[in-house]
Design a protein around this motif. Structure first.
Motif, short mmCIF file in Angstrom:
data_model
loop_
_atom_site.label_atom_id
_atom_site.label_comp_id
_atom_site.label_asym_id
_atom_site.label_seq_id
_atom_site.Cartn_x
_atom_site.Cartn_y
_atom_site.Cartn_z
N SER A 48 33.53 30.08 -96.11
CA SER A 48 34.28 29.38 -96.74
C SER A 48 33.30 28.13 -98.06
CB SER A 48 35.31 28.31 -97.26
OG SER A 48 35.62 27.54 -95.59
N GLU A 118 36.87 23.89 -96.07
CA GLU A 118 36.53 24.63 -96.86
C GLU A 118 35.01 23.98 -97.66
OE1 GLU A 118 37.80 27.11 -97.93
OE2 GLU A 118 39.89 26.95 -97.43
N THR A 224 36.21 26.05 -107.22
CA THR A 224 36.34 26.97 -105.35
C THR A 224 34.84 26.23 -104.60
OG1 THR A 224 35.51 28.46 -105.57
CG2 THR A 224 37.77 28.67 -106.03
N GLU A 279 33.59 31.35 -103.23
CA GLU A 279 34.04 30.65 -102.32
C GLU A 279 32.58 28.90 -101.69
OE1 GLU A 279 37.48 29.58 -99.90
OE2 GLU A 279 39.02 30.91 -101.13
#
Length: 328
Positions: A48, A118, A224, A279
């Motif tokens: 991610s 993330e 993202t 991502e």
């Protein structure tokens, strides 16, 4: 006097019109694919976040709360292995902010899902990770092999401004740009948060100026991942299949490249196109690196293959060929 006021008004109008054109008319062109790698060992981890740190390409994964990874990419190969870079003890539940019951339950029920990292970034002081589960930044303590929360917290203030309204679509990207952290707030609405040095609570929430020729194809406008290179802030705008270079102060796009034809090519496309989406983003002098998080979904060309995919895209020709500074 009236004549001078008329000319002044006309000048202000032209300046505003020019500014609007600059904000909305950034060039958008198809990305040039330089290389791709299927990532061995990435199955069911959901990579991610990416960042170049001291010359290494580092990664984090949704389903790995106590490890960061390294990707050693080489030309003329179709595969790269996801290698452990560092193991550490995850931070405790934050005791200085409200923790929703669902998040608290996940912390005790599932260590791999408890952090939902993330984003990853670094500076001379070390490596930092962004937890979407807690909307906080953790710094790795390499000596003690554990991660510790930094002071800035933004869940309450972001929600009060309308951000972070959807569970699992919250703080999604992180980068250290000069002296500040930037955090991507994913969608509905999307935005950026700038955390200046020394701030306990960040209040600098920013919207992203639109780019006229970016097409989100009916999906939510999102952001993202973030990267910083050569004085520019780069945004990964997943549902538009795009990477944009933005001016650091105004956030106006200078240019964008789109890679939909690559992501959805028969060789690469995943069986469920809600997944297999960009991502992670990292930039260096070699170009643009985007990792696709496939959420465990197999690709169309091989229904047994659930690996993530790393794309290497070229900088567009109109971008500067002489970087002014490099990302650590």
């Amino acid at each position: 006097m009236r004549h001078n006021l008329a000319w002044l008004a006309k000048g202000i109008f032209l300046c505003l019109a020019g500014s609007s054109a600059y904000a909305n008319g950034a060039p958008v062109q198809p990305a040039k694919l330089l290389d791709t790698w299927w990532i061995d060992g990435s199955e069911d981890l959901d990579i991610s976040g990416l960042s170049f740190c001291d010359g290494e390409l580092l990664a984090v994964a949704d389903k790995s709360s106590e490890q960061i990874y390294r990707l050693s990419v080489q030309a003329d190969t179709e595969r790269v292995t996801l290698e452990p870079k560092a193991r550490f003890a995850r931070p405790d539940l934050p005791d200085d902010q409200p923790v929703p019951l669902k998040v608290r339950a996940l912390h005790y029920a599932s260590t791999p899902l408890s952090m939902d990292f993330e984003g990853i970034t670094c500076d001379t002081s070390g490596v930092y990770l962004l937890s979407e589960r807690h909307n906080r930044i953790a710094q790795l303590d390499s000596a003690e092999k554990r991660a510790r929360w930094l002071a800035p917290r933004w869940s309450e203030s972001a929600r009060a401004r309308g951000y972070l309204q959807i569970f699992n679509a919250e703080s999604e990207g992180l980068v250290k740009a000069e002296d500040d952290f930037w955090v991507a707030l994913e969608r509905e609405p999307r935005g950026l948060l700038r955390l200046r040095r020394g701030e306990v609570v960040g209040e600098d929430f920013r919207s992203l100026p639109e780019v006229a020729d970016l097409d989100f194809r009916g999906r939510a406008e999102d952001v993202t991942a973030l990267s910083y290179y050569d004085g520019g802030l780069f945004t990964l705008e997943r549902n538009a299949f795009a990477v944009c270079r933005r001016e650091l102060t105004s956030l106006r796009a200078e240019w964008c490249v789109h890679y939909r034809d690559i992501e959805e090519a028969p060789k690469y496309v995943y069986r469920d196109t809600r997944f297999g989406k960009g991502e992670g983003l990292a930039i260096n002098q070699q170009g643009i690196f985007v990792v696709l998080d496939n959420n465990g979904v197999a690709r169309v060309a091989d229904n047994e293959d659930r690996r993530g995919l790393l794309l290497h895209l070229a900088m567009p020709k109109f971008a500067s060929d002489s970087p002014r500074n490099d990302m650590r």
